[in-house]
Design a protein around this motif. Structure first.
Motif, PDB file in Angstrom:
ATOM      1  N   SER A  27      36.318 116.300  67.275  1.00 11.49           N
ATOM      2  CA  SER A  27      36.935 116.039  68.570  1.00 11.49           C
ATOM      3  C   SER A  27      35.910 115.957  69.699  1.00 11.49           C
ATOM      4  O   SER A  27      36.002 115.092  70.566  1.00 11.49           O
ATOM      5  N   ASP A  28      34.945 116.874  69.686  1.00 13.61           N
ATOM      6  CA  ASP A  28      34.065 117.051  70.849  1.00 13.61           C
ATOM      7  C   ASP A  28      32.580 116.911  70.568  1.00 13.61           C
ATOM      8  O   ASP A  28      31.780 117.077  71.478  1.00 13.61           O
ATOM      9  N   ARG A  29      32.203 116.708  69.315  1.00 16.66           N
ATOM     10  CA  ARG A  29      30.792 116.658  68.932  1.00 16.66           C
ATOM     11  C   ARG A  29      30.100 117.994  69.175  1.00 16.66           C
ATOM     12  O   ARG A  29      28.935 118.049  69.545  1.00 16.66           O
ATOM     13  N   TYR A  30      30.831 119.101  69.005  1.00 11.72           N
ATOM     14  CA  TYR A  30      30.212 120.429  69.028  1.00 11.72           C
ATOM     15  C   TYR A  30      30.344 121.030  67.640  1.00 11.72           C
ATOM     16  O   TYR A  30      31.467 121.131  67.148  1.00 11.72           O
ATOM     17  N   PRO A  98      41.029 122.002  68.990  1.00  6.25           N
ATOM     18  CA  PRO A  98      41.674 121.111  69.954  1.00  6.25           C
ATOM     19  C   PRO A  98      43.140 121.455  70.223  1.00  6.25           C
ATOM     20  O   PRO A  98      43.585 121.405  71.372  1.00  6.25           O
ATOM     21  N   ARG A 101      43.573 124.341  72.852  1.00  8.38           N
ATOM     22  CA  ARG A 101      42.931 124.230  74.168  1.00  8.38           C
ATOM     23  C   ARG A 101      43.943 124.410  75.284  1.00  8.38           C
ATOM     24  O   ARG A 101      45.106 124.038  75.175  1.00  8.38           O
ATOM     25  N   GLY A 133      31.000 119.728  81.867  1.00 10.41           N
ATOM     26  CA  GLY A 133      32.237 119.646  81.092  1.00 10.41           C
ATOM     27  C   GLY A 133      33.063 120.919  81.129  1.00 10.41           C
ATOM     28  O   GLY A 133      32.799 121.850  81.907  1.00 10.41           O
TER      29      GLY A 133
END
Length: 171
Positions: A27-30, A98, A101, A133
């Motif tokens: 989802s977030d590239r983390y 996700p 959140r 962010g």
């Protein structure tokens, strides 16, 4: 969201934590670079403790505390806190799936680690990609103080060093 429970992370949780991390990465590239061994990434040397957030038995969040020297800009953070680097504890590997959140999971995890035994006697610090962010906004909303920022010690998949910011906890 169902009632949230924060529990110490156990080895039995690790596969499910890695699955939750995969959702966050997609989802977030983390993390920005998916680790070859996600379990090893979740259990680095210098870990002082780790906790999971559970909702109806599902892992919806994770946080860990590491030795202060493992955080970017540790020397600057120690100077700002007026303690040696050994007097710091770094918040690390904080993430929320996700689907969870906006429900207060990250805030609850941060509040929980503030008073846990591995942190006692140490000032909490953290580093974060300085992109303005949601993570940066969360820490600043919760009263964390930005101490410094600069190029990270690690590289992105394209080989660049992102800007990283370092923060002291409110207390």
């Amino acid at each position: 969201m169902p009632a949230l429970m924060i529990a110490p992370r156990h080895d039995a949780h690790l596969d499910r934590v890695a699955d939750a991390l995969r959702l966050v990465h997609e989802s977030d590239r983390y993390p920005m670079v998916w680790p070859d061994d996600p379990i090893a990434w979740l259990t680095p040397d210098g870990t002082l403790g780790a906790w999971v957030a559970l909702a109806d038995g599902e892992i919806v969040g994770h946080v860990m505390i590491v030795e202060g020297g493992k955080v970017e800009f540790a020397a600057e953070l120690a100077e700002a806190a007026k303690v040696p680097v050994t007097g710091l504890a770094g918040v690390s590997r904080l993430f929320v799936t996700p689907a969870a959140r906006g429900t207060g999971v990250a805030t609850t995890l941060l509040e929980r680690v503030e008073d846990l035994p591995p942190r006692r006697g140490r000032r909490l610090v953290l580093d974060v990609v300085d992109d303005g962010g949601p993570a940066v906004r969360l820490y600043e909303r919760l009263g964390w103080t930005r101490v410094t920022a600069g190029p990270a010690s690690w590289t992105t998949p394209s080989g660049t060093r992102p800007r990283s910011a370092a923060y002291l906890s409110p207390r």
